[in-house]
Design an enzyme around this catalytic site. Structure first.
Site, PDB file in Angstrom:
ATOM      1  N   SER A  76      -1.912  -3.408   8.980  1.00  0.00           N
ATOM      2  CA  SER A  76      -2.704  -4.500   8.653  1.00  0.00           C
ATOM      3  C   SER A  76      -1.969  -5.572   8.921  1.00  0.00           C
ATOM      4  CB  SER A  76      -3.174  -4.665   6.983  1.00  0.00           C
ATOM      5  OG  SER A  76      -4.321  -4.005   6.205  1.00  0.00           O
ATOM      6  N   LYS A  79      -3.665  -8.110  11.107  1.00  0.00           N
ATOM      7  CA  LYS A  79      -4.623  -9.148  10.450  1.00  0.00           C
ATOM      8  C   LYS A  79      -3.761 -10.467  10.942  1.00  0.00           C
ATOM      9  CE  LYS A  79      -6.777  -6.384   7.406  1.00  0.00           C
ATOM     10  NZ  LYS A  79      -6.000  -5.169   6.586  1.00  0.00           N
ATOM     11  N   TYR A 199     -11.498  -3.606  15.650  1.00  0.00           N
ATOM     12  CA  TYR A 199     -10.730  -4.117  13.892  1.00  0.00           C
ATOM     13  C   TYR A 199      -9.751  -2.149  13.776  1.00  0.00           C
ATOM     14  CZ  TYR A 199      -9.091  -3.126   8.990  1.00  0.00           C
ATOM     15  OH  TYR A 199      -8.311  -3.021   7.446  1.00  0.00           O
ATOM     16  N   TYR A 251      -1.061  -8.351   0.126  1.00  0.00           N
ATOM     17  CA  TYR A 251      -2.205  -7.745  -1.236  1.00  0.00           C
ATOM     18  C   TYR A 251      -2.025  -8.347  -2.123  1.00  0.00           C
ATOM     19  CZ  TYR A 251      -2.079  -4.298   2.779  1.00  0.00           C
ATOM     20  OH  TYR A 251      -2.275  -4.028   4.574  1.00  0.00           O
ATOM     21  N   VAL A 269       0.240  -0.074   5.811  1.00  0.00           N
ATOM     22  CA  VAL A 269      -0.008   0.842   5.574  1.00  0.00           C
ATOM     23  C   VAL A 269       0.851   1.972   6.462  1.00  0.00           C
ATOM     24  CG1 VAL A 269      -1.606   0.743   3.748  1.00  0.00           C
ATOM     25  CG2 VAL A 269      -1.903   1.423   5.960  1.00  0.00           C
TER      26      VAL A 269
HETATM   27  N1  GLU Z   1      -6.288  -0.033   9.044  1.00  0.00           N
HETATM   28  C1  GLU Z   1      -5.688  -0.482   7.544  1.00  0.00           C
HETATM   29  C2  GLU Z   1      -7.937  -0.351   7.377  1.00  0.00           C
HETATM   30  O1  GLU Z   1      -8.007  -0.489   7.066  1.00  0.00           O
HETATM   31  C3  GLU Z   1      -4.837  -0.880   7.252  1.00  0.00           C
HETATM   32  C4  GLU Z   1      -4.550  -1.062   6.317  1.00  0.00           C
HETATM   33  C5  GLU Z   1      -3.597  -1.131   5.497  1.00  0.00           C
HETATM   34  O2  GLU Z   1      -2.628  -1.703   6.651  1.00  0.00           O
HETATM   35  O3  GLU Z   1      -3.195  -2.178   4.798  1.00  0.00           O
HETATM   36  O4  GLU Z   1      -7.453   0.870   5.627  1.00  0.00           O
END
Ligand code: GLU
Length: 325
Positions: A76, A79, A199, A251, A269
């Site tokens: 993530s 992002k 993505y 988050y 994650v």
């Molecule tokens: N590729 C993961 C997903 O879309 C990223 C989530 C994350 O790092 O929190 O679920």
């Protein structure tokens, strides 16, 4: 706990290996409280005991400790890159017409909040928002996005981890549902499979704690690389990205993290956390054992320790205010 006075060198903080090692030793006992991500099967191969940190300061100090060289997937934290690039290429109006800037208070992959009465994703740091950002990035494509990521992170060795990509792609029913729901609302307008592929590919880039520290340093310095003096990102773009990181980057743990650590940050994650100390330094942390929200458990503890002992919290200035008039 009494905070130490922080040392200054030419107006900025002094960071050394001893300080980083103390932060990691403080954090290490917490590793066992978390778990490595397994909903993307390939991620479960990570060693839960890995822990590393890298700091780059604006005045040129470079400091690393522990498993800072280990490659892991950015997940993530991509992002942040996606949002910065979309703001540069499409402009803030185009981005924020389709995505809000509000903390969702929900899990990263939640569908709950894009319910019937919410037409656009809450923010670009949760999956729904980031998938929408990727819709805007589709014309650039993954090759260009990798090139940009290498430049932003000052790391030519960033590549796409095909194993992690395939593993996530084969287990992406949730993100597919989100993306098709967004399409049904007219928020995602391009080919849904292509948007989602971009993505997921961006989540699968291999980085190190040092790549994250370099990107964080660029953000800490308003988009100008301090070594070369070259502007890489527009000032307004950086300000927007860093603000969204502060309110939404961890988050549904963003509020508590802001109180405890007080640094605009983004977690993934894969176990990474990127933290910005505005005007001072960039920090990258790696620790794949995660808490229930998906944030590196020891990574957060190490950052909390450093923030407290080096007085890095962006609102420490309030605590310092003992003036009278
Ligand atoms: N590729 C993961 C997903 O879309 C990223 C989530 C994350 O790092 O929190 O679920």
């Amino acid at each position: 706990m009494q905070a130490h006075h922080f040392d200054k060198r030419g107006g900025s903080l002094i960071i050394n290996e001893e300080k980083l090692s103390r932060a990691l030793e403080h954090a290490r006992p917490h590793i066992g409280e978390g778990r490595v991500a397994s909903y993307i099967p390939e991620l479960s191969k990570a060693d839960a005991n890995d822990l590393g940190i890298c700091v780059h300061t604006i005045d040129g100090q470079r400091c690393r400790f522990g498993d800072w060289e280990r490659r892991f997937t950015i997940q993530s934290i991509s992002k942040v890159i996606n949002l910065a690039v979309a703001l540069e290429h499409s402009g803030a109006d185009a981005v924020f017409k389709r995505i809000r800037m509000e903390p969702s208070g929900a899990a990263f992959n939640s569908m709950q909040r894009i319910s019937d009465n919410e037409d656009v994703p809450f923010n670009p740091m949760v999956n729904a928002g980031a998938i929408t950002v990727c819709d805007l990035l589709l014309p650039l494509g993954i090759e260009k996005m990798i090139e940009i990521s290498q430049k932003l992170c000052m790391d030519e060795d960033i590549t796409l981890n095909e194993e992690v990509f395939e593993s996530e792609w084969a287990n992406s029913a949730r993100n597919h549902s989100l993306a098709y729901l967004l399409q049904s609302k007219g928020v995602v307008r391009g080919n849904v499979e292509e948007v989602l592929r971009l993505y997921t590919q961006m989540c699968s880039l291999n980085v190190t704690a040092e790549s994250l520290a370099s990107l964080a340093l660029l953000l800490a310095n308003g988009g100008v690389h301090p070594e070369t003096g070259r502007r890489i990102l527009e000032e307004d773009v950086v300000k927007t990205v860093v603000t969204v990181m502060l309110t939404c980057g961890m988050y549904d743990g963003s509020g508590e993290f802001a109180v405890r650590v007080g640094l605009p940050s983004k977690s993934g994650v894969g176990g990474g956390i990127l933290s910005v100390v505005p005007g001072e330094m960039g920090i990258g942390v790696y620790g794949p054992s995660l808490d229930e929200k998906g944030n590196s458990i020891a990574g957060q503890k190490a950052l909390e320790f450093l923030s407290h002992h080096e007085r890095l919290h962006i609102l420490d200035r309030c605590a310092d205010g003992r003036k009278t008039f």
